[in-house]
Write a protein that holds these residues in place. Structure first.
Motif, mmCIF file in Angstrom:
data_model
loop_
_atom_site.group_PDB
_atom_site.id
_atom_site.type_symbol
_atom_site.label_atom_id
_atom_site.label_comp_id
_atom_site.label_asym_id
_atom_site.label_seq_id
_atom_site.Cartn_x
_atom_site.Cartn_y
_atom_site.Cartn_z
ATOM 1 N N ARG A 96 -22.551 35.194 35.791
ATOM 2 C CA ARG A 96 -23.849 34.557 35.564
ATOM 3 C C ARG A 96 -23.845 34.062 34.134
ATOM 4 O O ARG A 96 -24.091 34.810 33.207
ATOM 5 C CB ARG A 96 -24.981 35.546 35.761
ATOM 6 C CG ARG A 96 -25.175 35.979 37.190
ATOM 7 C CD ARG A 96 -26.253 37.011 37.247
ATOM 8 N NE ARG A 96 -27.537 36.418 36.927
ATOM 9 C CZ ARG A 96 -28.404 36.063 37.831
ATOM 10 N NH1 ARG A 96 -28.167 36.214 39.093
ATOM 11 N NH2 ARG A 96 -29.555 35.532 37.488
ATOM 12 N N TYR B 86 -25.652 31.552 32.545
ATOM 13 C CA TYR B 86 -26.686 30.600 32.176
ATOM 14 C C TYR B 86 -26.669 30.414 30.659
ATOM 15 O O TYR B 86 -26.588 31.380 29.913
ATOM 16 C CB TYR B 86 -28.058 31.124 32.589
ATOM 17 C CG TYR B 86 -28.216 31.278 34.070
ATOM 18 C CD1 TYR B 86 -28.385 32.526 34.629
ATOM 19 C CD2 TYR B 86 -28.186 30.168 34.905
ATOM 20 C CE1 TYR B 86 -28.529 32.682 35.976
ATOM 21 C CE2 TYR B 86 -28.322 30.323 36.259
ATOM 22 C CZ TYR B 86 -28.493 31.583 36.798
ATOM 23 O OH TYR B 86 -28.642 31.718 38.124
ATOM 24 N N PHE C 204 -38.548 31.866 37.239
ATOM 25 C CA PHE C 204 -37.706 31.419 38.345
ATOM 26 C C PHE C 204 -38.459 30.434 39.233
ATOM 27 O O PHE C 204 -39.691 30.468 39.317
ATOM 28 C CB PHE C 204 -37.276 32.607 39.212
ATOM 29 C CG PHE C 204 -36.345 33.558 38.503
ATOM 30 C CD1 PHE C 204 -34.992 33.307 38.443
ATOM 31 C CD2 PHE C 204 -36.834 34.701 37.893
ATOM 32 C CE1 PHE C 204 -34.136 34.174 37.784
ATOM 33 C CE2 PHE C 204 -35.984 35.560 37.228
ATOM 34 C CZ PHE C 204 -34.632 35.300 37.177
ATOM 35 N N TYR D 195 -33.740 29.459 41.439
ATOM 36 C CA TYR D 195 -33.269 28.762 40.242
ATOM 37 C C TYR D 195 -33.948 29.383 39.024
ATOM 38 O O TYR D 195 -35.105 29.794 39.112
ATOM 39 C CB TYR D 195 -33.641 27.278 40.303
ATOM 40 C CG TYR D 195 -32.917 26.507 41.370
ATOM 41 C CD1 TYR D 195 -31.720 25.865 41.101
ATOM 42 C CD2 TYR D 195 -33.435 26.418 42.651
ATOM 43 C CE1 TYR D 195 -31.057 25.155 42.075
ATOM 44 C CE2 TYR D 195 -32.780 25.708 43.640
ATOM 45 C CZ TYR D 195 -31.589 25.075 43.342
ATOM 46 O OH TYR D 195 -30.937 24.360 44.310
ATOM 47 N N GLN E 296 -29.110 26.866 38.688
ATOM 48 C CA GLN E 296 -28.424 28.015 39.266
ATOM 49 C C GLN E 296 -26.928 27.711 39.273
ATOM 50 O O GLN E 296 -26.514 26.560 39.401
ATOM 51 C CB GLN E 296 -28.938 28.323 40.682
ATOM 52 C CG GLN E 296 -28.504 27.356 41.782
ATOM 53 C CD GLN E 296 -27.161 27.681 42.382
ATOM 54 O OE1 GLN E 296 -26.712 28.830 42.377
ATOM 55 N NE2 GLN E 296 -26.482 26.665 42.885
ATOM 56 N N GLU F 24 -24.789 30.308 40.792
ATOM 57 C CA GLU F 24 -24.205 31.408 41.572
ATOM 58 C C GLU F 24 -23.554 30.901 42.849
ATOM 59 O O GLU F 24 -22.534 31.413 43.267
ATOM 60 C CB GLU F 24 -25.288 32.426 41.914
ATOM 61 C CG GLU F 24 -25.678 33.247 40.708
ATOM 62 C CD GLU F 24 -26.496 34.453 41.085
ATOM 63 O OE1 GLU F 24 -27.349 34.329 41.976
ATOM 64 O OE2 GLU F 24 -26.273 35.508 40.487
ATOM 65 N N ASN G 248 -27.284 22.436 41.973
ATOM 66 C CA ASN G 248 -27.334 23.334 40.832
ATOM 67 C C ASN G 248 -28.550 23.133 39.940
ATOM 68 O O ASN G 248 -28.809 23.947 39.076
ATOM 69 C CB ASN G 248 -26.060 23.193 39.991
ATOM 70 C CG ASN G 248 -25.880 21.796 39.478
ATOM 71 O OD1 ASN G 248 -25.925 20.846 40.242
ATOM 72 N ND2 ASN G 248 -25.692 21.643 38.181
#
Lengths: 186, 432
Positions: free
Chosen positions: B225, B227, B345, B359, B373, B375, B381
């Motif tokens: 993850r 981000y 989110f 997301y 996102q 994942e 995305n």
């Protein structure tokens, strides 16, 4: 021997090279002018021309015969130019401008622009502005159609047009000042 | 009456270009036709090559067609053999049961001996007794450990703001979990897993399985993850968002350029909030979204989107599409602030599978709010909310791939969908 438009169409549908050449000779000058308005360099304009005319000859069966044949060719050329621009430019990456000052403009030059001047003016516009200006003012598309073609919002299309015109007005004013030796009304 | 589009083509600049445009007509260079000719020949050659596989496909298709009767016969045989074996199975079971009964009869006189019970009911009861003994033992151990560790646990709870798990001693089998409300302050060196993972706690033999774990941030980041600096994960973000909102409010009061409709609807939304509860400060950047939005120019029907607040941490949008008085599409989107993760989110559907995609807020400014996102590489995305003059657009973008047919068909209910993105453009509805 000059072929009629119908004969050209028939010949091109059959894949006759002579008819294709005749069609190219008939429309290439006009379509090259269109390409030059959209892409900045002559080399790029020629690249668009090659792709567009190949597509015209390959997809000529899609022309139903209704509406102007020149209009159909023009649309193919514009689509090809937009495809070329999309590969190199992201139309949706910009900031919408909500407030654009609108001023009364008085230009005292004669209503004539040479080809070089038009190109010079258009070249000074950013790609997004120039494309929206071309599509809206010179091709007659509506903002909704432009938004769909370029993948932007209607409001973006509108704001880009306003900004394009403002920029052009400023440039024309400057040109007027230069031409009249500074006597033009600003 | 003239259309406004036509009027705006009548200004001086437009006329200047329309009148002089023909001057750009110019013959291209002499070799352009030869380039076109070459390309046409290359295309016809390559299209000739394209025919080859078609022939192969046709030939293969012919072979397959000839094989059809044999394949059908073979499949019928397989089905029959499977059916026969299934039909025989109960009979075999009955035979086995009968033989067991015979064995039981034989063993009855020695049933008092300490041999391993072979009667199923006895066997089960023995296992149940053993199971009960194990449960009691484990519960006793758990009680002892709970006594020992209670002090440490309390300290951990105070430090990390964990949910306290209490054991209801009255019941032997059921363990109830009573989460306390999360504390506002958090040690920033820790971050817990997404809430979705906590939903299926189960109790097995008195043990809590799949219990929530607190993972140090470094470990958490290693779990694929990555981000990039999500703003809401930043502890200072709440202050930033608040200052951003305050600044914006000041600007809007100074300029006073908001339309009457917009301000009326906004005030209405804010009033409804104030009457009960305040929207969490992390969601203030979405306050403008509350209310009704529409796109009446949509060709396939009229699209509506109605955003309302659900609670202090959640706002929900219901998107519908009406065609000839029939609702042809409905979707629900929610934006929420997760107190435990300290992040905002967006939850929405991407296809017809009813699976919700989550997301995370990754960036925002005065123009756009971006959720991302990374994942699942099989779904778009990025989701971008972008404000316009009197409306906003939602773009669902797939930067590293293409939308699947199922996703495209679901997202087709938005204004436009290509193979890499779906776009919906909506305008603020007039209050009726």
């Amino acid at each position: 021997m000059i072929l009629s438009e119908q004969e050209l169409l028939e010949g091109c549908r059959k894949g006759e090279r002579r008819a294709q050449k005749a069609l190219y000779d008939k429309f290439s000058s006009k379509m090259f002018g269109v390409c030059k308005r959209y892409v900045k360099t002559i080399e790029n304009a020629e690249e668009v021309m090659v792709e567009a005319f190949c597509k015209i000859f390959q997809k000529i069966d899609l022309y139903s015969g209704q509406g102007s044949f020149e209009g159909w060719i023009r649309r193919v050329v514009i689509n090809e130019a937009l495809m070329f621009l999309r590969k190199n430019y992201r139309f949706n990456e910009h900031i919408d401008i909500t407030e654009v000052p609108v001023q009364a403009v008085h230009v005292t030059i004669e209503d004539e622009l040479s080809a070089a001047e038009i190109m010079l003016l258009l070249e000074q516009l950013p790609t997004g502005y120039r494309t929206v200006f071309n599509l809206y003012v010179l091709e007659g598309f509506k903002h909704k159609e432009i938004a769909e073609l370029l993948g932007i919002s209607i409001n973006t299309s509108k704001s880009q047009l306003i900004l394009a015109k403002k920029r052009l007005r400023d440039l024309v004013e400057q040109a007027a000042v230069i031409r009249t030796g500074g006597n033009a009304e600003a | 009456m003239k259309n406004i589009d036509e009027i705006s083509r009548e200004d001086y600049i437009s006329k200047l270009f329309i009148d002089n445009e023909h001057k750009l007509d110019e013959s291209p260079s002499g070799d352009l036709w030869s380039r076109i000719e070459t390309k046409l020949e290359q295309t016809s050659l390559s299209s000739g090559k394209e025919n080859l596989p078609r022939t192969t496909i046709a030939a293969r298709k012919g072979i397959i067609m000839r094989m059809v009767p044999y394949i059908a016969a073979a499949s019928v045989l397989i089905i029959i053999s499977v059916a026969i074996s299934l039909f025989q199975w109960p009979k075999q079971n009955n035979t086995l049961a009968e033989s067991k009964e015979e064995v039981e009869d034989v063993d009855l006189p020695t049933a008092k001996s300490e041999t391993i019970p072979i009667i199923p009911s006895d066997k089960d009861s023995a296992f149940e007794e053993e199971d009960q003994r194990q449960k009691i033992k484990m519960l006793q151990e758990a009680k002892k450990q709970a006594g020992k560790e209670s002090k440490n646990a309390e300290a951990s709870v105070e430090k990390y703001g964990l949910d306290i798990i209490t054991i209801n001693e009255k019941s032997n089998d059921v363990i109830t979990m009573t989460p306390e409300p999360a504390k506002d302050e958090e040690d920033n060196s820790f971050i817990s897993r997404p809430r979705a993972e906590y939903n299926d706690f189960s109790t097995t033999n008195g043990n809590v399985s799949n219990s929530p774990q607190i993972v140090p941030r470094s470990d958490y980041q290693n779990q694929n993850r990555n981000y990039a600096n999500p703003p809401s994960a930043d502890p200072a973000m709440a202050d930033k968002i608040e200052s951003y909102i305050k600044g914006k409010e000041n600007m809007s009061t100074k300029k006073g350029n908001e339309s009457k409709t917009q301000s009326r609807i906004k005030n209405k939304s804010v009033k409804s909030l104030q009457s009960n509860q305040q929207l969490d400060s992390h969601l203030k950047i979405f306050e403008w979204l509350l209310g009704q939005w529409t796109d009446e120019e949509e060709e396939g029907g009229i699209a509506y989107e109605n955003w309302r607040w659900i609670n202090a941490n959640t706002i929900e949008g219901i998107g519908t599409k009406i065609k000839e008085n029939n609702k042809i599409f409905e979707e629900r989107l929610s934006i929420y602030y997760d107190n435990s993760l300290k992040q905002v989110f967006l939850k929405m559907q991407i296809d017809d599978t009813k699976n919700q995609v989550i997301y995370m807020l990754s960036s925002f400014d005065t123009e756009r709010i971006v959720f991302e996102q990374n994942e699942d590489p099989g779904i778009p995305n990025k989701v971008i909310f972008q404000r316009h003059l009197n409306g906003y657009s939602t773009t669902i973008a797939f930067d590293q791939g293409f939308l699947k047919p199922a996703q495209q068909s679901y997202l087709d209910h938005r204004n436009r969908v290509s193979n890499v993105k779906a776009l919906r453009i909506l305008n603020r509805s007039e209050e009726k």
